[in-house]
Design a protein around this motif. Sequence first.
Motif, PDB file in Angstrom:
ATOM      1  N   ALA A 354     -44.873  10.457  15.839  1.00  0.00           N
ATOM      2  CA  ALA A 354     -43.540  10.329  15.237  1.00  0.00           C
ATOM      3  C   ALA A 354     -43.116   8.867  15.185  1.00  0.00           C
ATOM      4  CB  ALA A 354     -42.523  11.154  16.024  1.00  0.00           C
ATOM      5  N   HIS A 355     -43.359   8.138  16.259  1.00  0.00           N
ATOM      6  CA  HIS A 355     -42.993   6.722  16.266  1.00  0.00           C
ATOM      7  C   HIS A 355     -43.854   5.924  15.295  1.00  0.00           C
ATOM      8  CE1 HIS A 355     -39.873   6.229  19.368  1.00  0.00           C
ATOM      9  NE2 HIS A 355     -40.359   7.362  19.850  1.00  0.00           N
ATOM     10  N   ALA A 356     -45.114   6.285  15.158  1.00  0.00           N
ATOM     11  CA  ALA A 356     -45.965   5.605  14.183  1.00  0.00           C
ATOM     12  C   ALA A 356     -45.457   5.840  12.769  1.00  0.00           C
ATOM     13  CB  ALA A 356     -47.412   6.087  14.320  1.00  0.00           C
ATOM     14  N   GLY A 357     -45.075   7.066  12.472  1.00  0.00           N
ATOM     15  CA  GLY A 357     -44.559   7.382  11.140  1.00  0.00           C
ATOM     16  C   GLY A 357     -43.255   6.679  10.833  1.00  0.00           C
ATOM     17  N   SER A 358     -42.492   6.384  11.876  1.00  0.00           N
ATOM     18  CA  SER A 358     -41.182   5.763  11.662  1.00  0.00           C
ATOM     19  C   SER A 358     -41.278   4.329  11.167  1.00  0.00           C
ATOM     20  CB  SER A 358     -40.363   5.806  12.957  1.00  0.00           C
ATOM     21  OG  SER A 358     -40.847   4.861  13.902  1.00  0.00           O
ATOM     22  N   VAL A 359     -42.440   3.676  11.320  1.00  0.00           N
ATOM     23  CA  VAL A 359     -42.550   2.282  10.872  1.00  0.00           C
ATOM     24  C   VAL A 359     -42.994   2.185   9.412  1.00  0.00           C
ATOM     25  CG1 VAL A 359     -43.033   1.500  13.214  1.00  0.00           C
ATOM     26  CG2 VAL A 359     -44.947   1.985  11.684  1.00  0.00           C
ATOM     27  N   HIS A 360     -43.179   3.298   8.749  1.00  0.00           N
ATOM     28  CA  HIS A 360     -43.462   3.261   7.310  1.00  0.00           C
ATOM     29  C   HIS A 360     -42.300   2.573   6.605  1.00  0.00           C
ATOM     30  CE1 HIS A 360     -44.084   4.600   3.174  1.00  0.00           C
ATOM     31  NE2 HIS A 360     -45.304   4.989   3.508  1.00  0.00           N
ATOM     32  N   VAL A 361     -42.625   1.813   5.568  1.00  0.00           N
ATOM     33  CA  VAL A 361     -41.602   1.019   4.880  1.00  0.00           C
ATOM     34  C   VAL A 361     -40.454   1.870   4.353  1.00  0.00           C
ATOM     35  CG1 VAL A 361     -42.783   1.112   2.646  1.00  0.00           C
ATOM     36  CG2 VAL A 361     -41.253  -0.812   3.167  1.00  0.00           C
ATOM     37  N   ILE A 362     -40.717   3.128   4.026  1.00  0.00           N
ATOM     38  CA  ILE A 362     -39.655   3.991   3.487  1.00  0.00           C
ATOM     39  C   ILE A 362     -38.624   4.319   4.559  1.00  0.00           C
ATOM     40  CG2 ILE A 362     -40.515   6.328   3.968  1.00  0.00           C
ATOM     41  CD1 ILE A 362     -39.252   5.016   0.573  1.00  0.00           C
ATOM     42  N   GLU A 366     -31.968   0.163   8.013  1.00  0.00           N
ATOM     43  CA  GLU A 366     -30.886  -0.737   7.614  1.00  0.00           C
ATOM     44  C   GLU A 366     -30.843  -0.921   6.100  1.00  0.00           C
ATOM     45  OE1 GLU A 366     -32.912  -1.269  10.166  1.00  0.00           O
ATOM     46  OE2 GLU A 366     -31.434  -0.980  11.775  1.00  0.00           O
ATOM     47  N   ARG A 367     -32.001  -1.022   5.478  1.00  0.00           N
ATOM     48  CA  ARG A 367     -32.043  -1.198   4.027  1.00  0.00           C
ATOM     49  C   ARG A 367     -31.424  -0.006   3.312  1.00  0.00           C
ATOM     50  NH1 ARG A 367     -34.996  -4.228   0.329  1.00  0.00           N
ATOM     51  NH2 ARG A 367     -35.319  -3.241  -1.695  1.00  0.00           N
ATOM     52  N   ALA A 368     -31.815   1.210   3.715  1.00  0.00           N
ATOM     53  CA  ALA A 368     -31.301   2.409   3.055  1.00  0.00           C
ATOM     54  C   ALA A 368     -29.813   2.596   3.311  1.00  0.00           C
ATOM     55  CB  ALA A 368     -32.087   3.637   3.513  1.00  0.00           C
ATOM     56  N   LEU A 369     -29.387   2.355   4.541  1.00  0.00           N
ATOM     57  CA  LEU A 369     -27.969   2.519   4.851  1.00  0.00           C
ATOM     58  C   LEU A 369     -27.123   1.452   4.155  1.00  0.00           C
ATOM     59  CD1 LEU A 369     -27.998   3.451   8.650  1.00  0.00           C
ATOM     60  CD2 LEU A 369     -28.077   4.958   6.651  1.00  0.00           C
ATOM     61  N   ALA A 370     -27.657   0.239   4.068  1.00  0.00           N
ATOM     62  CA  ALA A 370     -26.929  -0.820   3.372  1.00  0.00           C
ATOM     63  C   ALA A 370     -26.771  -0.488   1.893  1.00  0.00           C
ATOM     64  CB  ALA A 370     -27.643  -2.159   3.542  1.00  0.00           C
ATOM     65  N   MET A 371     -27.792   0.127   1.299  1.00  0.00           N
ATOM     66  CA  MET A 371     -27.681   0.523  -0.109  1.00  0.00           C
ATOM     67  C   MET A 371     -26.560   1.530  -0.286  1.00  0.00           C
ATOM     68  SD  MET A 371     -31.502   0.773  -1.763  1.00  0.00           S
ATOM     69  CE  MET A 371     -32.068   2.091  -0.690  1.00  0.00           C
ATOM     70  N   TYR A 372     -26.488   2.486   0.622  1.00  0.00           N
ATOM     71  CA  TYR A 372     -25.431   3.498   0.522  1.00  0.00           C
ATOM     72  C   TYR A 372     -24.053   2.851   0.657  1.00  0.00           C
ATOM     73  CZ  TYR A 372     -22.535   7.560   1.248  1.00  0.00           C
ATOM     74  OH  TYR A 372     -21.542   8.490   1.123  1.00  0.00           O
ATOM     75  N   GLY A 373     -23.897   1.983   1.657  1.00  0.00           N
ATOM     76  CA  GLY A 373     -22.618   1.328   1.858  1.00  0.00           C
ATOM     77  C   GLY A 373     -22.227   0.447   0.685  1.00  0.00           C
ATOM     78  N   ALA A 376     -21.020   2.712  -2.001  1.00  0.00           N
ATOM     79  CA  ALA A 376     -19.704   3.252  -1.683  1.00  0.00           C
ATOM     80  C   ALA A 376     -18.593   2.244  -1.984  1.00  0.00           C
ATOM     81  CB  ALA A 376     -19.655   3.658  -0.209  1.00  0.00           C
ATOM     82  N   MET A 377     -18.936   0.958  -1.919  1.00  0.00           N
ATOM     83  CA  MET A 377     -17.975  -0.099  -2.219  1.00  0.00           C
ATOM     84  C   MET A 377     -17.863  -0.401  -3.709  1.00  0.00           C
ATOM     85  SD  MET A 377     -16.431  -1.065   0.471  1.00  0.00           S
ATOM     86  CE  MET A 377     -16.568  -0.990   2.253  1.00  0.00           C
ATOM     87  N   GLY A 378     -18.622   0.344  -4.514  1.00  0.00           N
ATOM     88  CA  GLY A 378     -18.559   0.157  -5.954  1.00  0.00           C
ATOM     89  C   GLY A 378     -19.398  -0.987  -6.466  1.00  0.00           C
ATOM     90  N   LEU A 379     -20.307  -1.493  -5.635  1.00  0.00           N
ATOM     91  CA  LEU A 379     -21.179  -2.588  -6.048  1.00  0.00           C
ATOM     92  C   LEU A 379     -22.468  -2.035  -6.646  1.00  0.00           C
ATOM     93  CD1 LEU A 379     -20.736  -4.865  -2.902  1.00  0.00           C
ATOM     94  CD2 LEU A 379     -19.503  -5.000  -5.076  1.00  0.00           C
ATOM     95  N   GLU A 380     -23.116  -2.813  -7.472  1.00  0.00           N
ATOM     96  CA  GLU A 380     -24.355  -2.383  -8.124  1.00  0.00           C
ATOM     97  C   GLU A 380     -25.489  -2.326  -7.109  1.00  0.00           C
ATOM     98  OE1 GLU A 380     -27.397  -3.687 -11.752  1.00  0.00           O
ATOM     99  OE2 GLU A 380     -25.572  -4.853 -11.357  1.00  0.00           O
ATOM    100  N   VAL A 381     -26.253  -1.255  -7.165  1.00  0.00           N
ATOM    101  CA  VAL A 381     -27.402  -1.069  -6.287  1.00  0.00           C
ATOM    102  C   VAL A 381     -28.638  -0.856  -7.162  1.00  0.00           C
ATOM    103  CG1 VAL A 381     -28.451   0.283  -4.444  1.00  0.00           C
ATOM    104  CG2 VAL A 381     -25.972   0.002  -4.507  1.00  0.00           C
ATOM    105  N   ALA A 382     -29.661  -1.667  -6.947  1.00  0.00           N
ATOM    106  CA  ALA A 382     -30.900  -1.532  -7.714  1.00  0.00           C
ATOM    107  C   ALA A 382     -32.064  -1.483  -6.733  1.00  0.00           C
ATOM    108  CB  ALA A 382     -31.068  -2.704  -8.680  1.00  0.00           C
ATOM    109  N   ASP A 383     -32.815  -0.402  -6.762  1.00  0.00           N
ATOM    110  CA  ASP A 383     -33.962  -0.248  -5.875  1.00  0.00           C
ATOM    111  C   ASP A 383     -34.888   0.798  -6.483  1.00  0.00           C
ATOM    112  OD1 ASP A 383     -35.554   0.891  -3.467  1.00  0.00           O
ATOM    113  OD2 ASP A 383     -34.582  -0.900  -2.649  1.00  0.00           O
ATOM    114  N   ARG A 384     -36.163   0.482  -6.544  1.00  0.00           N
ATOM    115  CA  ARG A 384     -37.102   1.425  -7.170  1.00  0.00           C
ATOM    116  C   ARG A 384     -37.363   2.670  -6.336  1.00  0.00           C
ATOM    117  NH1 ARG A 384     -42.399   1.105  -5.427  1.00  0.00           N
ATOM    118  NH2 ARG A 384     -42.876  -0.604  -3.996  1.00  0.00           N
ATOM    119  N   MET A 385     -36.921   2.657  -5.053  1.00  0.00           N
ATOM    120  CA  MET A 385     -37.123   3.822  -4.209  1.00  0.00           C
ATOM    121  C   MET A 385     -35.861   4.668  -4.080  1.00  0.00           C
ATOM    122  SD  MET A 385     -40.221   3.928  -3.686  1.00  0.00           S
ATOM    123  CE  MET A 385     -40.139   5.379  -2.636  1.00  0.00           C
ATOM    124  N   LEU A 386     -35.066   4.719  -5.150  1.00  0.00           N
ATOM    125  CA  LEU A 386     -33.929   5.618  -5.201  1.00  0.00           C
ATOM    126  C   LEU A 386     -34.213   6.769  -6.168  1.00  0.00           C
ATOM    127  CD1 LEU A 386     -30.864   3.201  -5.211  1.00  0.00           C
ATOM    128  CD2 LEU A 386     -31.491   4.853  -3.455  1.00  0.00           C
TER     129      LEU A 386
END
Length: 386
Positions: A354-362, A366-373, A376-386
């Motif tokens: 489980a810990h090994a799987g957690s280091v996968h880039v996906i 912080e990156r995913a949560l920052a995109m959501y935040g 939510a603030m109405g700013l543009e979000v661009a990411d190919r993994m959405l």
Amino acid sequence: MTNKVLDRVRDLLPAIRERAVQAEEQRRVPDASIAELTEAGVFRMLQPARFGGMEESPVAFYEVIRAIGTVCPSTAWVSSVLGAHPWQLALFEDQAQQDVWAENPDTLVSSSYAPTGKLTVVDGGYELSGRWQFSSGCDHGQWVFLGALVPTATGMDYYTVLVPRTDYRIEDTWNVSGLAGTGSNDIVIEKAFVPAYRAYSAADQANLVGPGQAVNTNPLYKISFGALFSNTITAPIIGAAQGAYDAHIERQRERVRLSYGGQKVSEDPFAHVRIARAASEIDAAVLQMERNMSEQLRYAQAGEEIPFELRLATRRDQVRGTERALEAIDLLFKNSGGHAIRQPNIIERNWRDAHAGSVHVINDVERALAMYGKGAMGLEVADRML
């Protein structure tokens, strides 16, 4: 609804569990397990019906993967990745699909999406060279999806390209402490020709379109790649946590702490609290995953655009699902006593995996949560993994 593949896979779990040590020692999933899972239909769940696939819901697919993960996370990881690729292949040009499945619909495709390869435009397509790491289950595949960059007038474009086994070699580099049985070796290519129809652009992927949708019309193929692939990585990790939970409960019901005067762990209120917390974390991870994927599919089935807010929430809950699974398995590991570190031990192995799987880039939380935040603030979000 009855998940017929899950019913078949449950019958296979005792044998897969017995082979878990073999998978780690051989550093790849045993051929017998792949053959049994193929026969059970795991790799056809997301495959187009015109090639004999089931076009199942991702929710049903992840349910199967989590079940496999309870007994062998490495086998679940490979099953999840190889099982998700038919969905992506369905978005490629029809000729690419024919190349892979026309003669044998059970042909498997591995992947390494990091764009570490270089595409050079040539007549009729591209010339591809490079080295790619972490191609899980590549020994079982006859094709591979690879990420590559192609120079343009304005910079670089990202593509996923489809390459046959005859054009690449596998280098045995997989010596790791967790997910040791996934055989995630390197792919090496020196100047292979890739026809234009075997390349799929990141721009199309981000816009939820692909040429294969013309022949594969099921709404399944209109959900987002970022949602499907990211949960493909999280599902085995949740399964690992569930397997550790099941093993922990079985063990603790009989365990006696001699150093505490013969106290039965089953009567320890502090152990009860840890178990409750772990169970809740696992349930929350599963429920959010199933809700988000069901919602994406519901919009696709209605012919409506999937709200961008839902795509952001799906990635938010996916990384939190991984975090929740880790929180659960850490609680269980700490509550299991010294016997948990003995090998072979399903709690110890699932904890490592489980810990090994957690280091996968996906799983970059912080990156995913920052995109959501940011969204939510109405700013543009661009990411190919959405």
